[in-house]
Design a protein around this motif. Sequence first.
Motif, mmCIF file in Angstrom:
data_model
loop_
_atom_site.group_PDB
_atom_site.id
_atom_site.type_symbol
_atom_site.label_atom_id
_atom_site.label_comp_id
_atom_site.label_asym_id
_atom_site.label_seq_id
_atom_site.Cartn_x
_atom_site.Cartn_y
_atom_site.Cartn_z
ATOM 1 N N LEU A 210 0.854 -1.176 0.000
ATOM 2 C CA LEU A 210 0.000 0.000 0.000
ATOM 3 C C LEU A 210 0.895 1.233 0.000
ATOM 4 O O LEU A 210 1.746 1.384 0.883
ATOM 5 N N TYR A 211 0.747 2.084 -1.025
ATOM 6 C CA TYR A 211 1.574 3.277 -1.183
ATOM 7 C C TYR A 211 0.761 4.536 -0.917
ATOM 8 O O TYR A 211 -0.415 4.608 -1.294
ATOM 9 N N ASN A 212 1.402 5.537 -0.300
ATOM 10 C CA ASN A 212 0.759 6.839 -0.163
ATOM 11 C C ASN A 212 0.980 7.634 -1.449
ATOM 12 O O ASN A 212 1.588 7.137 -2.397
ATOM 13 N N THR A 213 0.519 8.889 -1.480
ATOM 14 C CA THR A 213 0.587 9.680 -2.711
ATOM 15 C C THR A 213 1.993 10.102 -3.101
ATOM 16 O O THR A 213 2.213 10.521 -4.235
ATOM 17 N N ILE A 214 2.961 9.992 -2.192
ATOM 18 C CA ILE A 214 4.341 10.341 -2.559
ATOM 19 C C ILE A 214 5.188 9.096 -2.805
ATOM 20 O O ILE A 214 6.404 9.175 -2.898
ATOM 21 N N GLY A 215 4.520 7.945 -2.915
ATOM 22 C CA GLY A 215 5.202 6.723 -3.299
ATOM 23 C C GLY A 215 5.855 5.940 -2.177
ATOM 24 O O GLY A 215 6.586 4.985 -2.441
ATOM 25 N N GLN A 216 5.584 6.315 -0.938
ATOM 26 C CA GLN A 216 6.142 5.572 0.197
ATOM 27 C C GLN A 216 5.269 4.359 0.496
ATOM 28 O O GLN A 216 4.042 4.469 0.547
ATOM 29 N N THR B 274 -5.810 10.426 6.518
ATOM 30 C CA THR B 274 -6.801 10.503 5.462
ATOM 31 C C THR B 274 -6.125 10.874 4.151
ATOM 32 O O THR B 274 -5.226 11.705 4.130
ATOM 33 N N GLY B 275 -6.532 10.247 3.064
ATOM 34 C CA GLY B 275 -5.958 10.570 1.764
ATOM 35 C C GLY B 275 -6.183 9.469 0.753
ATOM 36 O O GLY B 275 -6.947 8.539 0.976
ATOM 37 N N MET B 276 -5.483 9.597 -0.359
ATOM 38 C CA MET B 276 -5.557 8.629 -1.450
ATOM 39 C C MET B 276 -4.350 7.693 -1.348
ATOM 40 O O MET B 276 -3.249 8.142 -1.033
ATOM 41 N N TYR B 277 -4.572 6.434 -1.660
ATOM 42 C CA TYR B 277 -3.515 5.428 -1.609
ATOM 43 C C TYR B 277 -3.610 4.550 -2.848
ATOM 44 O O TYR B 277 -4.653 4.453 -3.485
ATOM 45 N N SER B 278 -2.522 3.893 -3.163
ATOM 46 C CA SER B 278 -2.481 2.940 -4.260
ATOM 47 C C SER B 278 -2.129 1.579 -3.673
ATOM 48 O O SER B 278 -1.113 1.438 -2.995
ATOM 49 N N LEU B 279 -2.989 0.604 -3.904
ATOM 50 C CA LEU B 279 -2.762 -0.745 -3.403
ATOM 51 C C LEU B 279 -2.311 -1.617 -4.569
ATOM 52 O O LEU B 279 -3.029 -1.764 -5.559
ATOM 53 N N GLN B 280 -1.124 -2.168 -4.451
ATOM 54 C CA GLN B 280 -0.593 -3.050 -5.486
ATOM 55 C C GLN B 280 -0.661 -4.477 -4.959
ATOM 56 O O GLN B 280 -0.108 -4.786 -3.901
#
Length: 87
Positions: free
Chosen positions: A44-50, A71-77
């Motif tokens: 699971l990544y935050n918006t700055i790629g961490q 709170t925010g947007m995340y990217s789940l790979q």
Amino acid sequence: SLKIPESFFRVNFLAKGKYQIYPNPTNTYLTIQQRTASVAYYILYNTIGQAVAQGTFNTARHTISVAHLPTGMYSLQINGQCLKVVK
């Protein structure tokens, strides 16, 4: 300034390929469901790629705690497949 309504981001159940994630948006946990029980690796990544969470599971359903995340947007790979998550 541009204001995007919260309903724009609201996706209660997201299905893409062989994985489903819910609830989305979420506050405390995120469930990953796959069609069959097989080994899956997620990040699971935050918006700055961490990377803020990661792990492996081999069940049809797995739950990730996101209560500690802001709170925010995340990217789940999951096994190379990317899904959008809103908290």
